[in-house]
Write a protein that holds these residues in place. Structure first.
Motif, mmCIF file in Angstrom:
data_model
loop_
_atom_site.group_PDB
_atom_site.id
_atom_site.type_symbol
_atom_site.label_atom_id
_atom_site.label_comp_id
_atom_site.label_asym_id
_atom_site.label_seq_id
_atom_site.Cartn_x
_atom_site.Cartn_y
_atom_site.Cartn_z
ATOM 1 N N GLN A 287 0.864 -1.007 -0.231
ATOM 2 C CA GLN A 287 -0.099 -0.037 -0.146
ATOM 3 C C GLN A 287 1.105 1.251 0.101
ATOM 4 O O GLN A 287 1.616 1.478 1.102
ATOM 5 N N ALA B 73 1.470 5.694 -0.906
ATOM 6 C CA ALA B 73 0.674 6.812 -0.533
ATOM 7 C C ALA B 73 -0.600 6.964 -1.197
ATOM 8 O O ALA B 73 -0.892 6.644 -2.209
ATOM 9 N N ASP B 74 -1.706 7.729 -0.485
ATOM 10 C CA ASP B 74 -2.919 8.002 -1.140
ATOM 11 C C ASP B 74 -3.707 6.927 -1.454
ATOM 12 O O ASP B 74 -4.215 6.452 -2.298
ATOM 13 N N ASP B 75 -3.160 5.793 -0.492
ATOM 14 C CA ASP B 75 -4.056 4.434 -0.890
ATOM 15 C C ASP B 75 -3.684 3.753 -2.199
ATOM 16 O O ASP B 75 -4.642 2.846 -2.550
ATOM 17 N N ALA B 76 -2.595 4.186 -2.849
ATOM 18 C CA ALA B 76 -2.291 3.678 -4.161
ATOM 19 C C ALA B 76 -1.566 2.455 -3.831
ATOM 20 O O ALA B 76 -0.980 2.303 -3.106
#
Length: 182
Positions: free
Chosen positions: A9, A11-14
């Motif tokens: 996982q 940053a920013d749930d990417a």
């Protein structure tokens, strides 16, 4: 060849993937064109030069094949009696497969010439045999299959000698302990 992908996982749930690859050929990176989001560059294949003495290189190929066969033979004799016989058989499957595949490719005429045959075989053996770091670096970096095969042959000679000694001691030990028990 893609050998592994790990997902994480970011940053920013990417979701971020890290891929592990095994190159199909050796290559030289001529230029790194960018590094984000992953490294890219311009490469050129690193291929072997034709052997200066094809007969000598082919003799080294035969020596390496014979040494691997001898190691397999000695290992099987020693491990067939031990508690880890199944694990030993599995460990020996890689050298057996390498030798069998190489023989099939030679007999099937799959190599275009002696240079390709020696390069393919010697690099595959290098991946299998644990060489000292300096020898491994020299073997992978050279474009001379005879030089690579000579490094591998020297390591295999040592391994065959050590395993032959262990096999001889293994034969002596049961006879000695049986004589003592009488």
């Amino acid at each position: 060849r893609l050998t592994d992908v790990q997902w994480a996982q970011g940053a920013d749930d990417a979701r971020v993937a890290t891929a592990t690859v095994t190159p199909g050929i050796r290559f030289v990176v001529d230029e790194v064109t960018h590094t984000f989001p992953y490294p890219c560059g311009k490469i050129r294949p690193l291929r072997d030069a034709p052997p200066a003495d094809a007969a000598a290189a082919t003799a080294l190929e035969g020596e390496v094949e014979a040494a691997l066969e001898r190691l397999l033979e000695l290992s099987l004799k020693m491990e067939e009696k031990g508690p880890e016989a199944a694990e030993a058989a599995e460990a020996l499957s890689a050298p057996r497969a390498l030798l069998d595949e190489h023989k099939q490719r030679v007999l099937g005429g799959e190599y275009t010439d002696v240079t390709e045959r020696l390069e393919a075989f010697s690099l595959r053996v290098c991946a299998l045999v644990q060489l000292e770091h300096a020898d491994a670096a020299a073997a992978v970096g050279t474009t001379d299959a005879a030089e690579r095969l000579a490094l591998v042959a020297a390591a295999l000679r040592d391994a065959v000698g050590e395993l032959s000694t262990l096999a001889a001691l293994d034969q002596i030990a049961p006879a000695t302990s049986a004589a003592r028990s009488e």
